[in-house]
Enzyme design. Structure first.
Site, PDB file in Angstrom:
ATOM      1  N   PHE A  76     -77.093   2.349 -31.825  1.00 39.94           N
ATOM      2  CA  PHE A  76     -75.934   2.119 -30.960  1.00 39.94           C
ATOM      3  C   PHE A  76     -76.077   0.841 -30.136  1.00 39.94           C
ATOM      4  O   PHE A  76     -75.071   0.279 -29.680  1.00 39.94           O
ATOM      5  CB  PHE A  76     -75.700   3.329 -30.047  1.00 39.94           C
ATOM      6  CG  PHE A  76     -76.505   3.336 -28.773  1.00 39.94           C
ATOM      7  CD1 PHE A  76     -75.992   2.807 -27.605  1.00 39.94           C
ATOM      8  CD2 PHE A  76     -77.770   3.900 -28.736  1.00 39.94           C
ATOM      9  CE1 PHE A  76     -76.719   2.823 -26.422  1.00 39.94           C
ATOM     10  CE2 PHE A  76     -78.506   3.926 -27.567  1.00 39.94           C
ATOM     11  CZ  PHE A  76     -77.988   3.386 -26.403  1.00 39.94           C
ATOM     12  N   LYS A  77     -77.294   0.360 -29.953  1.00 42.09           N
ATOM     13  CA  LYS A  77     -77.488  -0.850 -29.148  1.00 42.09           C
ATOM     14  C   LYS A  77     -76.757  -2.058 -29.740  1.00 42.09           C
ATOM     15  O   LYS A  77     -76.426  -3.004 -29.030  1.00 42.09           O
ATOM     16  CB  LYS A  77     -78.984  -1.154 -29.005  1.00 42.09           C
ATOM     17  CG  LYS A  77     -79.814  -0.046 -28.363  1.00 42.09           C
ATOM     18  CD  LYS A  77     -79.458   0.180 -26.922  1.00 42.09           C
ATOM     19  CE  LYS A  77     -80.246   1.326 -26.301  1.00 42.09           C
ATOM     20  NZ  LYS A  77     -81.654   1.063 -26.103  1.00 42.09           N
ATOM     21  N   ASP A  78     -76.503  -2.030 -31.057  1.00 47.58           N
ATOM     22  CA  ASP A  78     -75.771  -3.135 -31.685  1.00 47.58           C
ATOM     23  C   ASP A  78     -74.367  -3.287 -31.103  1.00 47.58           C
ATOM     24  O   ASP A  78     -73.818  -4.396 -31.095  1.00 47.58           O
ATOM     25  CB  ASP A  78     -75.642  -2.906 -33.193  1.00 47.58           C
ATOM     26  CG  ASP A  78     -76.960  -3.062 -33.933  1.00 47.58           C
ATOM     27  OD1 ASP A  78     -77.759  -3.934 -33.564  1.00 47.58           O
ATOM     28  OD2 ASP A  78     -77.182  -2.300 -34.896  1.00 47.58           O
TER      29      ASP A  78
END
Length: 467
Positions: free
Chosen positions: A109-111
């Site tokens: 999810f950090k993308d």
């Protein structure tokens, strides 16, 4: 839109300056001077937008110093590497829906925020004619997302600290296989909190910070938080319609309180969120805080190595932004709370604890290794969907808070491929890897091992920083 510090010692400044600053000069965190709001009519108008278009609208409420056409170009570029839907929603039964946040380049999810951050950092630095040396700490996914978003950028260098032996083999390979000149991986003896402390110490030394042009990509960088706000709006728009229920709840696996803080911002902006459910693993300092009002971080020896390693955190940086709102945006009370933390090892807001759920909708729970395995098994048995261990923590805790007529959306954390050993332990499945991923796992690794030593880190940065 201007931004101020939670500790009151920063002059109001626009989004682009806040973006490059990272930690505020007074040691606090940047927050909007006034939270923007979104009305029901605007929400309905946003239903027809693509994800990049929605990102332009939401981020445009914060980044008012960036021309709208430039912002639109950056959001289009940021989400081009994602599949067409960008953030798919998938029902897994029992009233739960997964919000698919792991479709990006590093499968986490950090993308979602980091791809935008890569675009806007380069844009701001070109406008200013300067360079930036990013100093960050990762417990697993932030590092790879940052490095993949910033690799090869001419005006940015990345110094990413990670705890030795505390990430999965996939996470290590995803970071350490990069050999770009502007990427520096540093494996520190200790746990994530030790890495985070080093970042804060160096960022708090204003002379060193200015001399080395230091910035941040951890969720202390407000651009990360605001970019994550977008997918709360997106998920709400996908899970509701004009004739159905308006309120939804979100469950968020959380270690550093950044992801759920973005949901807190969305709720403050007017998004109809009933509950924000915080899911912790065995390092459940945040669960203890939201149940008791007492925040008592653990030391390195007490921070457990778990099968959801990205949440092996005991000091949640972003909690300060929540406390700032809790105390009525009074910087002196924030400073006082952190003084208590330094002097006695905890701070106490037990008297305010009922407000967490009643006023802010925040509740919490803890998931263990056994819970993760059982949750992965049960979801796989009923849907053939394989979820990663952190998402399993979210699903386990979410089940405690499902309410009739209120959609429960669980934020997916990563693809299961990043945690193959735990998946195999849970369901006996050997995951298939693409040729590209197999090559990454077998590639030479480039990393500098270092003691938990501030002087050694200073010397390394001085030797390798962009000028």
């Amino acid at each position: 839109m201007q931004f101020i510090s939670t500790r009151g010692g920063m002059q109001p400044q626009p989004f682009s300056e806040t973006l490059l600053e990272g930690l505020a000069p007074d040691g606090g965190l940047a927050v909007p001077a006034e939270m923007p709001t979104v009305d029901a009519e605007t929400l309905e108008r946003w239903r027809a937008l693509t994800y990049p278009q929605l990102a332009t609208e939401v981020l445009g409420l914060f980044a008012t110093d960036i021309p709208r056409e430039d912002l639109a170009r950056m959001t289009e570029a940021a989400y081009a590497p994602f599949p067409g839907n960008v953030v798919p929603l998938r029902s897994i039964g029992d009233g739960l829906t997964l919000v698919g946040l792991s479709e990006g380049p590093t499968l986490a999810f950090k993308d979602m925020a980091m791809q935008f951050l890569g675009q806007v950092l380069e844009y701001a630095l070109e406008r200013k004619g300067s360079v930036l040396n990013i100093l960050g700490a990762t417990s697993g996914d932030t590092g790879s997302a940052a490095e993949h978003a910033l690799r090869g950028k001419e005006r940015v260098s990345v110094f990413m600290l990670s705890p030795q032996g505390r990430m999965s083999a996939f996470q290590r390979a995803q970071m350490f296989s990069l050999d770009d000149d502007n990427v520096h991986n540093i494996a520190v003896e200790g746990v994530f909190d030790d890495c985070q402390n080093l970042v804060k110490h160096l960022a708090g030394d204003l002379d060193f910070k200015r001399a080395q042009n230091l910035g941040a990509v951890n969720s202390i960088n407000l651009a990360r938080i605001t970019a994550q706000v977008v997918y709360y709006f997106w998920a709400w728009l996908r899970a509701t319609d004009a004739d159905g229920p308006t309120e939804v709840s979100f469950t968020v696996p959380s270690g550093n309180f950044g992801n759920i803080l973005s949901g807190f911002f969305a709720k403050q902006m007017g998004l109809p969120i009933r509950r924000l459910v915080l899911a912790a693993n065995e390092n459940n300092v945040l669960d203890e805080f939201f149940r008791t009002g007492v925040y008592r971080p653990r030391n390195a020896a007490q921070t457990l190595a778990t099968s959801s390693p990205s949440m092996d955190i005991s000091k949640a940086s972003n909690l300060e932004r929540f406390i700032f709102e809790l105390v009525g945006r009074d910087p002196e009370r924030v400073v006082g709370a952190w003084r208590d933390l330094d002097e006695q090892g905890y701070f106490d807001f037990a008297g305010d604890q009922p407000r967490f759920a009643l006023e802010y909708g925040i509740v919490s729970g803890t998931s263990t290794h056994a819970d993760r395995l059982e949750t992965i098994r049960s979801v796989y048995a009923s849907t053939e969907e394989i979820i990663d261990p952190h998402t399993a923590d979210g699903v386990k805790v979410a089940r405690q808070y499902v309410e009739e007529g209120v959609p429960m959306l669980v934020l997916e954390t990563a693809k299961p491929h990043k945690f193959a050993e735990t998946i195999n332990e849970a369901i006996g499945v050997e995951l298939d890897y693409s040729k590209e991923l197999r090559e990454m796992l077998g590639a030479p690794q480039h990393v500098t091992e270092m003691a938990d030593d501030e002087h050694a880190l200073r010397a390394f940065i001085e030797a390798h920083a962009l000028r």
